[in-house]
Every structure is written in C-alpha cells, then in structure tokens.
Design an enzyme around this catalytic site. Structure first.
Site, short mmCIF file in Angstrom:
data_model
loop_
_atom_site.label_atom_id
_atom_site.label_comp_id
_atom_site.label_asym_id
_atom_site.label_seq_id
_atom_site.Cartn_x
_atom_site.Cartn_y
_atom_site.Cartn_z
N LYS A 1 61.04 -59.70 0.14
CA LYS A 1 60.21 -58.26 0.27
C LYS A 1 61.14 -57.34 -0.01
CE LYS A 1 57.21 -55.15 2.06
NZ LYS A 1 56.89 -54.90 3.30
N THR B 1 59.07 -55.38 8.34
CA THR B 1 60.00 -55.55 7.01
C THR B 1 61.44 -55.02 7.67
OG1 THR B 1 58.52 -55.02 5.50
CG2 THR B 1 60.44 -54.56 4.84
N LYS C 1 62.69 -46.16 3.15
CA LYS C 1 63.16 -47.10 4.03
C LYS C 1 63.43 -48.53 3.35
CE LYS C 1 61.57 -50.42 7.35
NZ LYS C 1 60.20 -51.10 7.84
N LEU D 1 56.63 -54.58 13.54
CA LEU D 1 57.08 -53.33 13.84
C LEU D 1 57.89 -52.51 12.92
CD1 LEU D 1 58.72 -55.63 16.70
CD2 LEU D 1 57.15 -53.68 17.18
N PRO D 2 58.28 -50.92 13.15
CA PRO D 2 58.61 -50.35 12.23
C PRO D 2 59.98 -50.49 11.40
CG PRO D 2 57.99 -49.00 14.16
CD PRO D 2 57.97 -50.73 14.47
#
Lengths: 323, 323, 323, 323
Positions: free
Chosen positions: B192, B117, B267, B86-87
């Site tokens: 990450k 992420t 982001k 998912l975003p």
C-alpha cells in the site's frame, strides 16, 4: 576538386529528378536515429540528398543511392523537402541559420521537418527565420528510440498549422507509424519535452518504490503486479520496470544496457527545466529528477539505460558506515 | 445503566449466535470507509458487534441490526473475527494494545483483520503481540476510496501466511472485489505504502508537465492524449488527470472536491518517508513529493483532492512581481 | 616596467583625447543601482556621457552635468572608459554587440567595466568580442545593494588580468569600498554567482530552522543568539535574520520591504543553476533553493525582500485542513 | 557474585558519602563523548558511579576511582545527580523508562541531566515521567565534538526552568565552557536540532558553491576569502571549509578524517525532519539535505567527516559517460 566536379554533376542530375515531378528529399544528420530514418525514406522510393559530418554515416546512405552534399547549404539548394535529425538546439541553430546553413540557399516553398528534440523556444525562433525565406518549418520530434527508427514505427509529435501538417504527413509516414498533430509550431517539442518530464519522474518514482518494497521484504514481481493493477500503474512499471528480473526483456534485466541512455534523459529533463524557467513556472519534481540524473551522469553512468537509477539509488550491500 | 444492562443481554444472545456455527464479526472504526465496509458485511448476512468513538457512526450500524459495544475490549470478548479501520498507527496501537484494547480480552483463535493504512513496522509489532495471545492478525489495507468502500469493490492488499490468507479471504470478499496476497505479515502495508508513493510522485509529475505544456501553448486534452498513448502514460494522467476539463468526471473538473484528500496523500507519503528512513534507503523524489504535500496542507488545502497540486503549483495569473 | 611606462604614455594620450585632459566616462544603465554609481563618479570629479532607455533616469544625471547620448554607440564614440549596469545577460549582449551597440563604434584602448550580474559564459564571450576591437573588458559585478550604491560602499568582484585590474581600480574606487581581484575574465561573475548561491541556500536554511524552533517553543532571539555563537552562524542569521523582531533594522522587521527582492535572488540562483548545468555538475540544494524562490515569485512575492521565504514557508495560522 | 557483594558494600559507603554533603554523581553512557565528560567530572573532584554496556568503557572510569554499577537502576538507587550520554531516543527511553531503568529506582529530588541529542518530543515525554517520580530532568545536548568533550570546553544547550538551570549549571561547568539556558524542558534539544539543521544545509551549500566556482576557474582560497568577507560568510566556509587545502587544519585537508561523521549529521537532520513532520511544518531544504546525507551514508561514506559532501557531489574526473 574532383569531388566538387562530381558533386556538380550530381547536382545537375538531382535538379533533373527534382523537376521531373518527384520531390527530392534532403536529409541532414545521419546518426543512430537519422541514419535509419533516411534509409526508410529510400525504401519507400524517395530520392535523397544527404549531409553529415561523419563520412561513414554518409557512405552508408550513398551506398543505397543517396546523393551526397558537402554542406547543409548544398542540400538546401536542391531539395524540395528537408528532414533534419540533430543532437541539440545549438546544432539546429547552426545547421539552419549558420554559415553554409540551410537558410542561406533555401528555395521558396521548401518544407522543413526537424525531428530533433530541442527546446520549444528555439523551434519557434528557427521556424520564424525560415518563414522569412518563404519556407515552412515544422517541429517533429520522435519517440520510439533506435528500434523504432529502424523499424519505421516511430511516433512523430508535430507542431505546425493543420494545412502544413497534411503536407508533412506523407513523408513522416515513411518513417513512423503514429503521426500526431499537436498544434502550432513549437508544440511538437512541447509535447515531447512534457512527455519525457513525466517519464523521467515516474521512472525515479517507480525505482524508489520498488527498492523500498523489496528492502522491506516484498517479492518484486508481486509488487510490480500490484502497481500495474492499481493507481501506481504506469509505463515505467508495466513495460519498462527498472528492477532486474521483473520483466524478461527489460533493459534492467540485461544489465541496463541498450535502451534510452541516462545522458539523454538528463538532456530532455534539462529542456523541461529550461522551458519552465523561461516562463517562471515552478517544476519541483522535474528539477529534483534532473538533478538526480545529473548526479548519475556525473558518476559515469550516463551511457547506461535511464532505468539504472534503480541501481544507483539503493544502499550499498556492504555497509561500511561503521568502519 | 439501562443501556449497559441491555448490552449485557445482547451479549448473551450474541454468544448464543456465535456458538451456533455462525461467526460473530467485530468491527471497530466506523468512519467514512469503515462504516460502508461494516454495512457490506451485514448485507452479506453477517452478525456484527461494533465500536466507534462517534455515537452517530455507531447508531447508523445499530439501525441495521449491529450489536453495540462500549470498548474494543468488549468487542474482543465476543467476536470470532475482528475488522479494524483506523486513521493511523497510534490508533491501531491503542485499539489493540491499550487499556480496554482488543488484546486485553481477546479469545484464542480470533482472526484480526486490520484494514487501516499504517507503517509496516507497527503492523508487524502488533501482529507479534496478537500472536502472544494465540490470535492471528493480518494487515489488509485497501485502495479504492470511499466509493469503493460503499460499492464493495475495494482492493485489499493482504499480509500474512498463505493459510491465514485463505481464512481471511471470505470476509474480505464481502467488502472488496480484488483480494491480493502480498506475502508475510506487514507486506500488505508495504504494498500500500509503495503504491501510494508512486501515485503521489506521478500525480505531481503529471501536474507539472500538464501545467508546463498548457503554459507553453498546448491544448490540455491533446497533451493528455499524447501522454496516454506514449511513455508518460499513467493512472494519474489517464484516469485522474489533474487538469480541470480534461476528464469529464475527475476531481479536478469538479473543483478538486471529493476524491482522495491531500492530507491523506501527505500521510501516506509520510509513511513511505519514515519506512525508508528506518532502513537508511534514499527516497529523493518521495521526500520532495512529501514536502510539496506538506506545503499544500500547510496552506490550508489538505481537505481538497490530492490532484489540487496542479492548481497549487502554477504561477498566479495576476503577476504582481513587478509591483 | 617598460609596459607600465608604455601604458603611462597611452594613458596620457587618452587624457589628451578626452580634450580637457581628463578621461570621459560613459555610463549605460542608470536604474536603481547604476543611477547612484554614475552620480558617485560625478561627485569624484569625473565627466560623464550617459545613456538609458528611461528619459527620467537620463535627466537626473543630465541635471548634474552629464552629457546625454542617444545610444550605446554614441556613448562609445566618445568615451575612454565605459561602465555598464544592466539587468541580465540578454541586455549586456544587446548593449555591447547589438545594432547601435558599444562595439559598433568603440575606440581602441577603451576600458569596459560591466557591473551587471550575468552568467560567466556570456561575460567571457562579450569580453572576447571586445578584444577583437582592441578594447579591454572586465566583469565587475557588485554586492551591497541600492544602499551601497548610493553610499559608494559597494564591493566589486573583478575578473580580468592583474594589469587591467590596476587600470580599472581607480574608477571602481569612486563607486565602491572593497575592490576584489578574483582572477581572469569571467571570475568576477563566478564569485558573485557562487556567493549568492550560498546566500540563497543559507537564507532558506535559517528560515526553516528559525520557523521550526519557534513553532517548537523557543524564543526567536534566544535561538538566533545560539546560532550566532555556534556552528549555525552565518550572515543570514547574524545580520539579516528573516524572523521579524530578531533584529531591529532587518527587512523582516519592517515587513520584508526594501532590501534585496526575491525576484533578484531567483535570478541569481538561476545563473548558478544554468552555470552548473552547462558543465554537468550537480547542484542539489541550489536547484531546490531556486525552485523555492520560483514558487515565491510565482505566488506574487517577487518584489518583497528575499528573507520573506521565512513567512512563505510556514504553516498558515488558520489551519483549515479539517474543513 | 563477589563483585555484586562488593558493589553492595560500596553502595553502603556511597550512601554514607552521599549524605555527608557531597553529592554522588551517576554517569550512564561512557562512549567517545561520555567517557571524557565523566573523566572531567572526576578531575573536578566529584565522586562517580557509572554504567555502560561496554566493560572497557567502564574500566577506564573505574581505574580513576569511579564506582561501577550493573544497571541504570543500580546507578539511580545511589546517585543524587545523574548524567546520561546516549546515542539516540530509543536508548534514552530504555535507560530511563525500561526495565532496570533509572526511573524504576530513582530517589525523589534527583537531578537528571541528559546530554544525548534526541528529538524534543521524547525529551519532554521522559521529563514528564521523571516528574511523576519527583525527579527533575533537563535536556542538555552539547556541541563541540570529542575534542570539546576531552578539553572540557563543550557548549551545553539546556532546557528546563530557570531555577533548575541554576542547579544544573555547576555540574555542566565541569564538562563545558558555554552553558546556555534555552527555555523550558525540550528547548535544549530544539536548539541543538535547529542549529545542526542550519549547519548541514550550509555545509552542502558551501560545498556546491565551492565546487561550482573551482570548476568554473576560480582559485578556491580566493573564493573562500570572498565568501568570508561577504554575504556568503558562514561557519562552514570560514572555519570548516569543505574544499581540501583551503584551511590548513580542516577535516577536508586531512582527507575528511576525524571531525563530525556524515552518519551523525544524517541522524541530526533526521531529528529535524521528524520534528517538522510531527507539527506539519514544511522543511524543503532540510529534507533535501537529509536525503543527500542519506545517500552519502548509503554509499558507505557515513564514517567520514560530514564535509565529505564536497567530494561526493562533484563530477568524476574520468568522465566515462561517452563509453
């Protein structure tokens, strides 16, 4: 007087050697780096005439057979090739163009190899002045540190014409392992400055990320391992990780001693910042990195290895904000 | 109505399959990345039940035999293992904890693999809620991009207990090549976020240094070559150099198209900035890098590859400052 | 007292030399600022001898009765007092110390008033050289812009001894309204550079805050009103608000035309950055502000008023990040 | 138990009073600021029912006649108007929307005045929820510090409709002197956050410039005097100069004690940074300023006045870089 007389005699001797077919190499700047470089030239069989403001530095080379000069001018009067290793642009200007400087007595055809790290504009300016005296100057800044200087394994980044590069190479090979031709005069400095710009930025980046990860619960070795097999891979993480304990032999692991001092990184970032300013190019992270090292130095950490930024940036353990 | 009836039938079938020894895998989020990941699970012989807000995305998977669900809750009712892609954090919260979310119908023992992420704190929070439903959730963010998702060569950074990691591994191996256990729940996201923090910073650093060097007269390929054999060596210089023409197949060389968009880098840097803020740790270059990508996006370049920062930062050719 | 008496006598001598009983004033640098300053000296009844590289600039003054010289040296041969208004440190060095420069022909006792904005170190260096020629040099940078230069209402920040300040004051009062003694030689430049450092930083700060507030739904005039009656109050908000429409006569309201150009602010921030660097003091926001103006100039906005940073920083209206 | 019974009785009485024409005012959050605000409401003749997690804080108000409640819900059951003064967004969410929160028992028509400083998005979100309970919530953050709270001279920045503002004004005037209507719900927070964004940036700017000027030889009072009559004029220089000794009664002069703590400035800059991030607007200096205060706090200076950044930023006197 006596020492002048002695020098006069030495001078004649040198002349003699110099015309016997073997070039006489001048060396100016015999500090932590230059001292080792000069020693390596002697080891490879070269005759040297040396100058330094410190008598101790000079004596170490004299003990190995180097002739001693009293000024850059006196070196230049005799030498066929001159290597210089000086702290900053101002010293280079003074040693080459000042009173009793190299250019005041230089012989036409002399090959000048400046291995100082200075700003590219000064490198070009001094090379231009040397050319007016029919001498050829190349900028040959190094990487590899004191260890590389001692072992003769330095990398030289060389700026000058292809032909001049070929002439310089045999001498540089006595002091280094990797001799890279970067382009015209000045590009040796450009390469050095740009390389250390990336280095300073990525060292801070790795420090911030290692600190963040560890504070958020990750094992530092595991985190470094992920970086090194992924898109965060870089020299600062892989070979010089700033988190103590990640690498067995890093400066970080031995308390940020030895290595490449924060003050030196601050100087090199300052050269990048000045160069960008002179041509009106933005340098956002470069400037932020420079400011951070300026702060590290302002707080008295300039002598510690530049990876100390890891320690400097993190929150104190004893949080007394609530006092 | 018909399609609901159809789904009901399929549902029964699925139950049947699911209890026949073969787990049914739910997949939610079938976009650029997730679509390929789901396809690879099917290729490896798994049965899937899928959900996405886009019908087109769903249809592509249905064509390959995936069952279609009308909500995350409907997926969770059936599946033994659920993968989500998912975003951002808000979507993860909603898909797991919202009305008609996964946790509203989840079966005890379900294995939840979130490859989005998101920020580590949210990852831990949602995993805690899953545990209250006796389900196990691991954070498994990826690197490798759309190309890696399609080829099944993604790297998964996994946060969870050692035992849970072993259970998750066979599924992740259907979608990726490199499955790394980072530590407890949340550390997958930490790894990450920290990796991309270094990546964003070093990309800007390399961009600034390549631009400075080129403007000062160096050949870009030669400069990159020096970086890559010296202490400026990093992934952003060696494999993803932002200067057009240095690498034949880089995003830079094809006009900064494809690749990893600036908005995505923005982001991820934002996640790092938020995480550091939440624990009071400084993040100097991380913040500057985030601001630079915010500006790049604000100027409409968010869809271009994140190496476009090279182009963005340099001085315009037509200098109209003297107008 | 005695020395005052002595000065009085010297002054009379000078009067005498000037032939008509009135000191001859040299003026070098007749651009946007200097042209108006020279004109105001003439209006107050002074005799001038002028030099500029532009013939047009020279002719405007010649039309009002100024004598024309062909070089700074020719000015210095005749003048009792010399005012200079030059773009940057390099020009000051050249006009004073270069070939055909002021110091090559200067008369002992000449009063030198440099109203250029340059770095404090250069100001001190040139003043030292002037002293070797028994001339007295004061740094007298101005604020007030072209408007203040034309109206004769400039503020002069003066560096020099208290006695020299008194000698300079009558001349400066012909060109300005507020003549401030800052301290020893160089401190005029220090004051100017530090003032503009705060100005550049607060202009960006106000721009960021006005933009943020407006984008979050506040009326810009109301927001500015709150700033101006609270702890955000500053010159950049109250008298020079960067948001178009807040003030009727601001540069912002007339499209960022006129006013103080971004390139000039970039230059002044550059002086601050260089000065701090030379003494190893951190300048975090100063450097960030300098980089931002460097970017503004690099994108071709250097000629627009420095409050244009408001426009530059904000998100484009047409958000094409989702292309 | 007894005290619960007592409260129950009081509750009945209060209801009685409350319907007799005089509104009962609830007050939640009786810390450094809120304690004084509540006291001022009592002084102006209001009846209060109060809640705080600290018994000491509650007792101080009870001694002056305030009724004591055991939870926000218990306050809301009785009060006609409720004032809250809480540390951060999370507390506001919890006190209003949590279990035993205000909204769980609120009476239709209650007027809610939140004088906490929180992010504008949370302010709007909570006001929306209040509206669902037919209650009206206005954001009314303050400036003026503990001194202003005690003296009843606070400035209130109020977000809400014009009509609601008029209803709120009489209550706010009991606690403050300057009641400013900023616009719709949320704009009170926007004004506060934007004001403190400029304040934080200009405080650092003044600190950097004062430090630079002093190190370059200027008298600090003279330098401040020039700032205050020129374009560097701002509240941080004129009324709160960070250089010790410039102002007789500044926090700087008394060792950076008292005043507005660095940790509070860090919090407010964090709100600005978050707000800008949420709408994708750049905030270059705002972020740098936030990072600097984060570092100041990380090093244990969070409790000292925010002008301590002057001390923090400068080079150590004992320069041990050459160790």
């Amino acid at each position: 007087m006596l020492s002048n007389r002695f020098n006069q005699l030495m001078f004649n001797n040198i002349r003699y050697y110099s015309t016997s077919g073997k070039p006489l190499i001048g060396f100016i700047g015999l500090g932590n780096m230059g001292g080792h470089q000069a020693m390596n030239l002697i080891k490879k069989g070269h005759n040297l005439v040396v100058f330094d403001v410190s008598k101790d530095n000079v004596n170490r080379l004299a003990d190995k057979g180097a002739k001693v000069a009293q000024s850059p001018a006196e070196v230049a009067k005799q030498a066929d090739v001159i290597v210089t290793m000086l702290p900053a642009s101002a010293h280079v200007k003074s040693v080459y163009c000042g009173e009793n400087g190299i250019l005041s007595t230089i012989k036409p055809g002399t090959l000048l190899l400046d291995s100082s790290t200075i700003d590219p504009a000064t490198a070009r300016e001094v090379a231009d002045k040397a050319a007016q005296h029919k001498a050829t100057m190349l900028d040959c800044p190094v990487s590899g540190g004191v260890g590389g200087a001692e072992a003769g394994t330095l990398t030289f980044m060389v700026g000058g014409s292809a032909g001049d590069f070929e002439k310089a190479k045999p001498y540089l090979e006595c002091m280094g392992k990797n001799i890279v031709h970067c382009g015209d005069v000045g590009t040796g400095q450009v390469a050095k400055v740009c390389n250390n710009l990336v280095l300073g930025i990525s060292m801070i980046g790795v420090s911030e990320a290692m600190n963040l990860g560890v504070k958020l619960g990750m094992d530092p070795k595991k985190l470094a391992g992920i970086f090194n097999t992924s898109s965060a891979r870089c020299w600062s993480s892989e070979l010089y990780n700033p988190c103590p304990g990640v690498l067995e032999n890093s400066a970080a692991t031995r308390g940020y001693t030895g290595g490449f001092g924060s003050a030196l990184m601050n100087k090199d970032l300052g050269l990048a910042v000045d160069s960008a300013k002179s041509i009106g190019e933005p340098l956002f992270l470069g400037n932020s990195a420079h400011q951070l090292y300026t702060l590290v130095c302002a707080k008295g950490e300039g002598h510690r290895d530049f990876s100390v930024v890891y320690e400097y940036l993190q929150k104190n353990n004893q949080d007394n904000n609530k006092k």
